[in-house]
Write a protein that holds these residues in place. Structure first.
Motif, PDB file in Angstrom:
ATOM      1  N   ILE A 144       9.485  -7.646  -2.568  1.00 31.34           N
ATOM      2  CA  ILE A 144       8.813  -8.523  -1.801  1.00 31.34           C
ATOM      3  C   ILE A 144       7.728  -7.661  -0.900  1.00 31.34           C
ATOM      4  N   PHE A 145       6.588  -7.650  -1.286  1.00 30.37           N
ATOM      5  CA  PHE A 145       5.618  -6.797  -0.812  1.00 30.37           C
ATOM      6  C   PHE A 145       5.103  -7.249   0.564  1.00 30.37           C
ATOM      7  N   VAL A 146       5.074  -6.179   1.634  1.00 31.24           N
ATOM      8  CA  VAL A 146       4.483  -6.424   2.977  1.00 31.24           C
ATOM      9  C   VAL A 146       3.144  -5.885   3.105  1.00 31.24           C
ATOM     10  N   ASP A 147       2.390  -6.645   3.997  1.00 32.18           N
ATOM     11  CA  ASP A 147       0.893  -6.354   4.040  1.00 32.18           C
ATOM     12  C   ASP A 147       0.976  -5.039   5.109  1.00 32.18           C
ATOM     13  N   SER A 148      -0.319  -4.195   4.867  1.00 29.63           N
ATOM     14  CA  SER A 148      -0.289  -3.201   5.743  1.00 29.63           C
ATOM     15  C   SER A 148      -0.694  -3.938   7.437  1.00 29.63           C
ATOM     16  N   SER A 149      -0.593  -3.036   8.438  1.00 33.25           N
ATOM     17  CA  SER A 149      -1.296  -3.809   9.573  1.00 33.25           C
ATOM     18  C   SER A 149      -2.738  -3.541  10.009  1.00 33.25           C
ATOM     19  N   SER A 150      -3.076  -4.155  10.853  1.00 26.05           N
ATOM     20  CA  SER A 150      -4.489  -3.989  10.937  1.00 26.05           C
ATOM     21  C   SER A 150      -5.055  -2.480  11.731  1.00 26.05           C
ATOM     22  N   PHE A 191       0.850  -1.287   0.206  1.00 27.88           N
ATOM     23  CA  PHE A 191       0.090  -0.041  -0.087  1.00 27.88           C
ATOM     24  C   PHE A 191       0.991   1.080  -0.013  1.00 27.88           C
ATOM     25  N   THR A 192       1.172   1.732  -1.219  1.00 25.22           N
ATOM     26  CA  THR A 192       2.145   2.889  -1.283  1.00 25.22           C
ATOM     27  C   THR A 192       2.044   3.381  -2.980  1.00 25.22           C
ATOM     28  N   PHE A 193       2.564   4.597  -3.161  1.00 28.19           N
ATOM     29  CA  PHE A 193       2.919   5.011  -4.395  1.00 28.19           C
ATOM     30  C   PHE A 193       3.880   4.169  -5.222  1.00 28.19           C
ATOM     31  N   SER A 246      -3.071   0.519  10.754  1.00 23.73           N
ATOM     32  CA  SER A 246      -2.417   1.568  10.030  1.00 23.73           C
ATOM     33  C   SER A 246      -2.298   1.089   8.814  1.00 23.73           C
ATOM     34  N   PRO A 247      -2.396   1.881   7.517  1.00 24.88           N
ATOM     35  CA  PRO A 247      -1.854   1.507   6.338  1.00 24.88           C
ATOM     36  C   PRO A 247      -0.426   1.315   6.086  1.00 24.88           C
ATOM     37  N   ALA A 248       0.511   1.638   7.153  1.00 23.92           N
ATOM     38  CA  ALA A 248       1.709   1.481   7.173  1.00 23.92           C
ATOM     39  C   ALA A 248       2.123  -0.098   7.085  1.00 23.92           C
ATOM     40  N   MET A 249       3.094  -0.525   6.821  1.00 25.05           N
ATOM     41  CA  MET A 249       3.465  -2.094   6.633  1.00 25.05           C
ATOM     42  C   MET A 249       3.579  -2.642   7.835  1.00 25.05           C
ATOM     43  N   ASP A 250       3.343  -3.666   8.187  1.00 24.07           N
ATOM     44  CA  ASP A 250       3.231  -4.427   9.291  1.00 24.07           C
ATOM     45  C   ASP A 250       4.525  -5.204   9.640  1.00 24.07           C
ATOM     46  N   THR A 251       5.354  -4.588  10.583  1.00 21.18           N
ATOM     47  CA  THR A 251       6.662  -4.696  10.703  1.00 21.18           C
ATOM     48  C   THR A 251       6.908  -6.024  11.458  1.00 21.18           C
ATOM     49  N   THR A 252       5.868  -6.605  11.964  1.00 20.05           N
ATOM     50  CA  THR A 252       5.935  -7.895  12.452  1.00 20.05           C
ATOM     51  C   THR A 252       6.210  -9.011  11.514  1.00 20.05           C
ATOM     52  N   GLN A 253       5.828  -8.678  10.242  1.00 22.67           N
ATOM     53  CA  GLN A 253       5.809  -9.682   9.252  1.00 22.67           C
ATOM     54  C   GLN A 253       7.372 -10.024   8.523  1.00 22.67           C
ATOM     55  N   LEU A 254       8.385  -8.598   8.810  1.00 19.68           N
ATOM     56  CA  LEU A 254       9.523  -8.615   8.066  1.00 19.68           C
ATOM     57  C   LEU A 254      10.293  -9.661   8.230  1.00 19.68           C
ATOM     58  N   GLU A 255      10.619 -10.212   9.560  1.00 18.62           N
ATOM     59  CA  GLU A 255      11.622 -11.429   9.564  1.00 18.62           C
ATOM     60  C   GLU A 255      11.490 -12.437   9.002  1.00 18.62           C
ATOM     61  N   ALA A 256      10.130 -12.914   8.920  1.00 18.30           N
ATOM     62  CA  ALA A 256       9.841 -14.134   8.025  1.00 18.30           C
ATOM     63  C   ALA A 256       9.739 -13.914   6.458  1.00 18.30           C
ATOM     64  N   LEU A 257      10.138 -12.777   6.164  1.00 17.50           N
ATOM     65  CA  LEU A 257      10.070 -12.411   4.547  1.00 17.50           C
ATOM     66  C   LEU A 257      11.539 -12.515   4.370  1.00 17.50           C
ATOM     67  N   VAL A 258      12.479 -12.576   4.939  1.00 20.76           N
ATOM     68  CA  VAL A 258      14.046 -12.240   4.690  1.00 20.76           C
ATOM     69  C   VAL A 258      14.515 -13.258   4.409  1.00 20.76           C
ATOM     70  N   THR A 259      15.160 -13.251   3.140  1.00 25.56           N
ATOM     71  CA  THR A 259      15.996 -14.503   2.508  1.00 25.56           C
ATOM     72  C   THR A 259      17.371 -14.251   2.420  1.00 25.56           C
ATOM     73  N   PRO A 260      18.081 -15.272   1.900  1.00 21.05           N
ATOM     74  CA  PRO A 260      19.732 -14.917   1.545  1.00 21.05           C
ATOM     75  C   PRO A 260      19.879 -13.826   0.684  1.00 21.05           C
ATOM     76  N   ARG A 261      18.752 -13.747  -0.339  1.00 18.02           N
ATOM     77  CA  ARG A 261      18.926 -12.483  -1.485  1.00 18.02           C
ATOM     78  C   ARG A 261      18.407 -11.278  -0.892  1.00 18.02           C
ATOM     79  N   THR A 262      17.605 -11.153   0.380  1.00 17.70           N
ATOM     80  CA  THR A 262      17.548  -9.829   0.722  1.00 17.70           C
ATOM     81  C   THR A 262      18.383  -8.670   0.782  1.00 17.70           C
ATOM     82  N   ARG A 263      18.111  -7.662   0.377  1.00 21.30           N
ATOM     83  CA  ARG A 263      19.158  -6.421   0.583  1.00 21.30           C
ATOM     84  C   ARG A 263      18.837  -5.290   1.294  1.00 21.30           C
ATOM     85  N   ALA A 264      17.392  -4.881   1.250  1.00 19.99           N
ATOM     86  CA  ALA A 264      16.914  -3.824   1.748  1.00 19.99           C
ATOM     87  C   ALA A 264      15.608  -3.783   2.259  1.00 19.99           C
ATOM     88  N   ILE A 265      15.242  -2.878   3.089  1.00 21.40           N
ATOM     89  CA  ILE A 265      13.826  -2.861   3.487  1.00 21.40           C
ATOM     90  C   ILE A 265      13.669  -1.069   3.295  1.00 21.40           C
TER      91      ILE A 265
END
Length: 377
Positions: free
Chosen positions: A97-103, A80-82, A105-124
């Motif tokens: 890698i898109f992250v969902d909003s939180s319940s 949910f961004t431009f 706030s429209p901002a991203m749900d930071t509790t989901q970040l850890e599970a989405l990190v892989t060896p190829r992840t470079r930036a948030i």
């Protein structure tokens, strides 16, 4: 009389400063007004370097170049961004890698970040929606554990903060927008990149100047300038910097007025919360910066009806983003995870008029119209 959704604010000194820039004979950027804006913003944000850019989009693209991303590298960002938040990194070949909003706030749900990190992840890439801080403590914790870069999309966040620290200064890089819809503008378009990592400053100057060491040449640091890296034309015209300087001089008054409008909306529309209509959520670790005010309707049908009713009363209210993960461009590239909250805000969020010159009588019209729609007036 029609109440628009947005109206650019003019301090009154813009044309005088533009004329001064024209008379200086230096129009192509990096003149007196550019330096004045950058130095003021560096002091205001407490960062070692700020570079003005032609737009917030260009600031993000400059940031993406500085990360040296390679095709297949992954970047975590909200759905949910431009589109600029995403395209800046897609242009470098990154996998988004898109992250969902939180319940709440429209901002991203930071509790989901850890599970989405892989060896190829470079930036948030957190986005501070409506000028309200994303949970940067959580973002930085994940980034530090995995050695990731943090680029803040602070397009809406000038004068916002996280635990007292200015937004856009909590990662290595922060991208801001001075589009005419933002709290201050550089004459319609404009942006800046705030750099907190000193190791990135010299290269950022080169990339902004089309890959040349031109800035170092004009400082007398090299005998001649030449093409030394990749880059593009990110430097704004001096006329835009002159316009922006007038706005920055009046920033305190602009912010005071916009925050007052936001506070009045929040106070007088509280009865809606009892009906299940959402009002902006501002966590304890931050404060709103008066950028925008939104409601979260209970469903799409209600949102459509509210916008139509306000339009009938010459009030312009509009919805916001469509989720990027389901967009025509990216749907086939998305990994298939459901992102229900991003879709919820896309269907239900509506933004009310908020601009510096919004008169109290106009705001009262808007508030009363919304309360009548919900039959609580």
């Amino acid at each position: 009389m029609l109440i628009p959704f947005n109206k650019p604010y003019f301090v009154g000194t813009e044309t005088r400063y533009i004329e001064e820039a024209v008379r200086s004979g230096k129009l192509s950027g990096d003149g007196a007004f550019t330096r004045r804006c950058e130095q003021w913003l560096q002091h205001h944000l407490g960062v070692p370097r700020v570079l003005l850019t032609t737009s917030g989009t260009d600031a993000l693209e400059l940031a993406a170049l500085l990360l040296d991303l390679e095709p297949g590298d992954e970047v975590l960002l909200p759905s949910f961004t431009f589109s600029s938040t995403a395209t800046a990194f897609a242009l470098r070949g990154a996998k988004l890698i898109f992250v969902d909003s939180s319940s709440d706030s429209p901002a991203m749900d930071t509790t989901q970040l850890e599970a989405l990190v892989t060896p190829r992840t470079r930036a948030i890439v957190p986005v501070h929606y409506a000028g309200v801080a994303c949970d940067m403590e959580a973002v930085r914790a994940v980034a530090e554990r995995h050695g990731l870069d943090v680029v803040e999309d602070a397009a809406q966040a000038l004068d916002g903060n996280f635990r007292g620290q200015p937004l856009g200064t909590l990662g290595a890089l922060g991208a801001f927008s001075f589009h005419e819809t933002k709290n201050v503008t550089a004459g319609g378009e404009g942006g800046m990149l705030a750099i907190t990592d000193l190791q990135l400053v010299a290269r950022a100057e080169i990339l902004r100047e089309k890959g040349t060491n031109r800035a170092a040449f004009f400082r007398g640091e090299v005998a001649k300038y030449s093409w030394v890296d990749i880059g593009s034309s990110f430097l704004p015209a001096e006329i835009n910097a002159a316009f922006l300087w007038a706005q920055l001089e009046d920033l305190e008054a602009i912010q005071q007025r916009r925050r007052a409008i936001w506070v009045r909306y929040f106070a007088e529309l509280q009865p809606l919360a009892q009906l299940g209509v959402g009002l902006p959520f501002v966590p304890d670790y931050t404060a709103q910066n008066g950028h925008l005010f939104y409601l979260v309707c209970r469903n799409l049908t209600e949102r459509t009806a509210l916008i139509a009713e306000l339009k009938q009363q010459d009030i312009t209210a509009i919805f916001h983003y469509q989720p990027l993960h389901s967009s025509p461009y990216y749907a086939s590239r998305h990994d298939g995870r459901p992102l229900p909250w991003a879709e919820h805000y896309a269907d239900c969020l509506v933004r009310l008029p908020l601009y510096t010159e919004l008169e109290e009588s106009q705001q009262q019209r808007i508030i009363q119209a919304v309360l009548r729609f919900y039959q609580v007036l």
